[in-house]
Scaffold this active site. Structure first.
Site, PDB file in Angstrom:
ATOM      1  N   GLU A   1     -11.671  18.212  -5.551  1.00  0.00           N
ATOM      2  CA  GLU A   1     -12.090  18.147  -6.957  1.00  0.00           C
ATOM      3  C   GLU A   1     -10.930  18.376  -7.921  1.00  0.00           C
ATOM      4  OE1 GLU A   1     -13.890  19.908  -4.694  1.00  0.00           O
ATOM      5  OE2 GLU A   1     -15.837  18.905  -4.645  1.00  0.00           O
TER       6      GLU A   1
ATOM      7  N   HIS B   1     -25.161  26.610  -5.835  1.00  0.00           N
ATOM      8  CA  HIS B   1     -25.460  25.234  -6.230  1.00  0.00           C
ATOM      9  C   HIS B   1     -26.475  25.170  -7.368  1.00  0.00           C
ATOM     10  CE1 HIS B   1     -23.359  23.987  -2.602  1.00  0.00           C
ATOM     11  NE2 HIS B   1     -23.522  22.726  -2.937  1.00  0.00           N
TER      12      HIS B   1
END
Lengths: 349, 351
Positions: free
Chosen positions: A81, A150
């Site tokens: 990322e 998450h």
């Protein structure tokens, strides 16, 4: 920029939509349409992210785009990322218009150095020699039992950073129009989608229907209390307004649509009329989005307020896995309704 | 660091370098040394704020690498980057004025010593986070391929950055997508005060590239000719084969990490050993030995550089401060609000 006191900005609001009309598309498909049209319009636009090509996106937002535009413009990345967000920044500095997908907002934390130190700052610290015309899209929010790592809502983190623009669409129409605005914008835009809204249906605009940043919308008119919310929380606020309507309480629901810039003008105009305000925020309470909006409203509306501003946030805990605990940790319509009742009750004390 | 590691263990056969290029490289190296020494003096006088990282001792690595590229090939660097800007051709006046924080600086006083950029010279900036600029350079390389151009990007970073994860991510993507990027590691052997021998499990940093099937080599970063040759080869490889590569240039900085570092932890013997291989002195011997220039010509050149940097200091001192009214300039390309005390807010609430 003058904000429009008018409500609907020329398009249907989310409450007047029939999901059975043929023009009705999902929030997910609205985003796909926006990217497809912008890819067709501008050869400098390319998409990059994890599993966005062959796999068509973790949430299928990029469905069909690899087939249509090929691997040069729809780029599957390694799980890096920080690396590919940084790559996007470099490409944008040289004039391309990357649309980077982070599979979820949670993974943006891995790339935060690139977003905060590079994307947001290079224009300023290099004296305006470069711009970063880049969009970073990412779904966030909780409600699917994905647990602590998450389930983030990081609107406040990004809104904190000068140099970024932050978009939080709540309807398919806004998702499409705001993403097109974001892609055409010359500065880095954090585009926060909601996992809980991908299947939500509604009408969408055409290829040139854009919404300027910093222009909110009144989702429901009312007279007793102003409720401010973005993204999925708009729907929670509307559900709360329905509950309260049965009790004779009339709520005005305002969706600022972008949190940076924030349409404080629209919010303040409403609060000066209703004299009460509740802010709903899916993120944590400390130094959060609701706290920020409340601070602005206090500064702008102190003399008009009849009661302290109410805040409804996620619980101040890491998101639990167990279903009932997770639901209890998230803002619900009942929580919002109760906050409005409490705010209004303060007047009578 | 073993003695053998300081040898030219992987140095290429030097490409032929013409006399004019050699003279220019010597001139740039001396210009940078002069600039850095004057910058240190101005820092001590309080004319330069913040951090000031000097590249004295590293001139060969900087100048050789930059000289081997085309002027249009993008470069990114670290926060120790005055030399890169000067090597690229940035006006010394504008570089010094930036250090002084004046409107006439390269970045209008917004960047300072650590954040120089000169886009006109394809110098894409100095960055303050170790390793942070590496993926940006890969993005510049991605853009070159996307547009079917023939440029080459050189990302210059230090030994410290090789222990940042983002380098691995960037090397992987550059190789995976065949991007024209030169990963140039200027290994001055210290990450601030920590020796590479205490920070890296394998101090042969060029071997990092092997994990990505990327060619790499270590060269003597104190030898400007060796640096020039290696980067020249790497640029040719990037332009023709469309592949990245890595160069590790072993060098040494004479000063501490920044002006605030008293440099009392590095061994004196080590400092003396590296100073004995001073890049300016060794290259001067080559230039004179090969009759590239006469001693008189070099003396004139050095005197001109001193005058040039004197002028830069005067220019910076005489330049206007940045007006406070310009505080919020360039946060956004199209700002919606020029009030820096409430930049998040749309107007309309104050009536």
């Amino acid at each position: 920029m003058e904000h429009q006191p008018a409500r609907w900005s020329g398009h249907a609001g989310c409450r007047s939509v029939s999901t059975s009309t043929p023009t009705s598309v999902s929030y997910r498909e609205a985003l796909t349409q926006a990217m497809r049209e912008e890819l067709q319009r501008d050869a400098n636009v390319f998409l990059m992210g994890e599993d966005i090509g062959l796999f068509e996106g973790s949430f299928k937002v990029t469905r069909g785009l690899l087939t249509e535009f090929g691997p040069t413009r729809i780029v599957d990345t390694p799980i890096s990322e920080a690396g590919f967000v940084g790559l996007g920044i470099g490409a944008a500095m040289s004039g391309l218009r990357p649309v980077i997908e982070l599979m979820t907002v949670n993974f943006s934390i891995v790339a935060m150095d690139q977003i905060v130190n590079n994307a947001a700052k290079v224009r300023y610290m290099f004296g305006g020699q470069v711009s970063v015309p880049m969009v970073i899209r990412m779904p966030g929010g909780a409600g699917h039992q994905l647990g602590a790592q998450h389930s983030h809502s990081l609107e406040a983190w990004f809104t904190h950073i000068p140099g970024l623009k932050v978009v939080c669409p709540s309807t398919p129409y806004d998702a499409k129009a705001l993403l097109k605005t974001a892609i055409r914008d010359d500065d880095p835009v954090i585009f926060l989608e909601s996992e809980g809204l991908y299947a939500k249906k509604g009408p969408v605009g055409g290829a040139e229907d854009l919404i300027p940043f910093g222009q909110g919308i009144i989702r429901r008119e009312g007279t007793h209390c102003t409720i401010v919310a973005v993204s999925r929380m708009v729907w929670i606020a509307l559900a709360a307004a329905d509950i309260l309507a049965n009790e004779g309480i009339s709520c005005e629901v305002i969706d600022p649509r972008t949190t940076r810039p924030l349409d404080l003008g629209m919010i303040a105009t409403s609060v000066r009329r209703t004299n009460h305000c509740v802010v709903v925020d899916e993120g944590w309470p400390e130094c959060g989005l609701a706290a920020n909006v409340a601070a602005h409203v206090y500064e702008a509306c102190f003399d008009w307020l009849d009661a302290p501003i109410g805040r409804v946030n996620a619980a101040d805990v890491p998101m639990p896995y167990a279903h009932d605990l997770e639901q209890a940790a998230l803002p619900r319509a009942d929580d919002v309704a109760q906050a409005v009742r409490a705010t209004l009750a303060r007047r009578e004390r | 660091m073993t003695e053998s590691a300081t040898a030219h263990d992987q140095s290429p056969v030097p490409a032929s370098i013409d006399a004019s290029t050699m003279r220019q490289m010597y001139a740039k190296m001396h210009l940078i040394r002069t600039f850095e020494e004057r910058a240190a003096e101005q820092y001590m006088r309080g004319n330069i704020g913040g951090f000031l990282h000097l590249a004295i001792g590293e001139e060969a690595a900087v100048v050789g690498a930059v000289a081997a590229l085309r002027p249009t090939d993008p470069i990114t660097s670290t926060y120790r980057e005055h030399g890169q800007a000067l090597a690229r051709g940035s006006d010394p006046n504008a570089v010094m004025a930036e250090l002084f924080g004046r409107t006439t600086g390269l970045c209008n006083g917004r960047g300072g010593s650590m954040h120089l950029m000169d886009r006109e010279h394809a110098f894409y900036g100095g960055y303050g986070i170790v390793g942070g600029s590496i993926p940006l350079a890969v993005g510049l390389g991605f853009a070159i391929n996307y547009r079917h151009e023939d440029g080459v990007v050189m990302v210059m970073f230090g030994d410290g950055a090789t222990n940042q994860g983002v380098l691995s991510e960037s090397m992987n993507m550059a190789k995976l997508w065949h991007l024209p990027v030169i990963f140039f590691c200027l290994n001055n052997q210290y990450g601030m005060g920590t020796s590479i021998t205490r920070a890296a499990s394998d101090t042969e940093l060029f071997t990092r590239a092997q994990a990505f099937d990327m060619p790499s080599r270590r060269i003597d970063g104190m030898d400007v000719m060796a640096v020039y040759s290696a980067v020249n080869d790497a640029a040719e490889y990037a332009r023709t084969a469309h592949e990245p590569s890595m160069i590790e240039a072993l060098a040494y900085r004479y000063r501490g990490h920044s002006m605030s570092d008293p440099d009392n932890t590095r061994p004196e013997e080590e400092k003396a050993r590296w100073r004995a291989r001073d890049p300016l002195i060794t290259f001067e011997r080559v230039v004179l030995g090969d009759a590239i220039a006469t001693p008189e010509e070099l003396e004139q050149l050095r005197a001109a550089n001193v005058t040039r940097i004197d002028e830069a200091v005067s220019f910076a001192e005489g330049s206007p401060q940045v007006p406070i009214s310009a505080l919020a300039d360039n946060v956004y390309t199209h700002p919606w609000n020029t009030n820096p005390r409430g930049g998040a807010v749309m107007p309309g609430a104050d009536q």
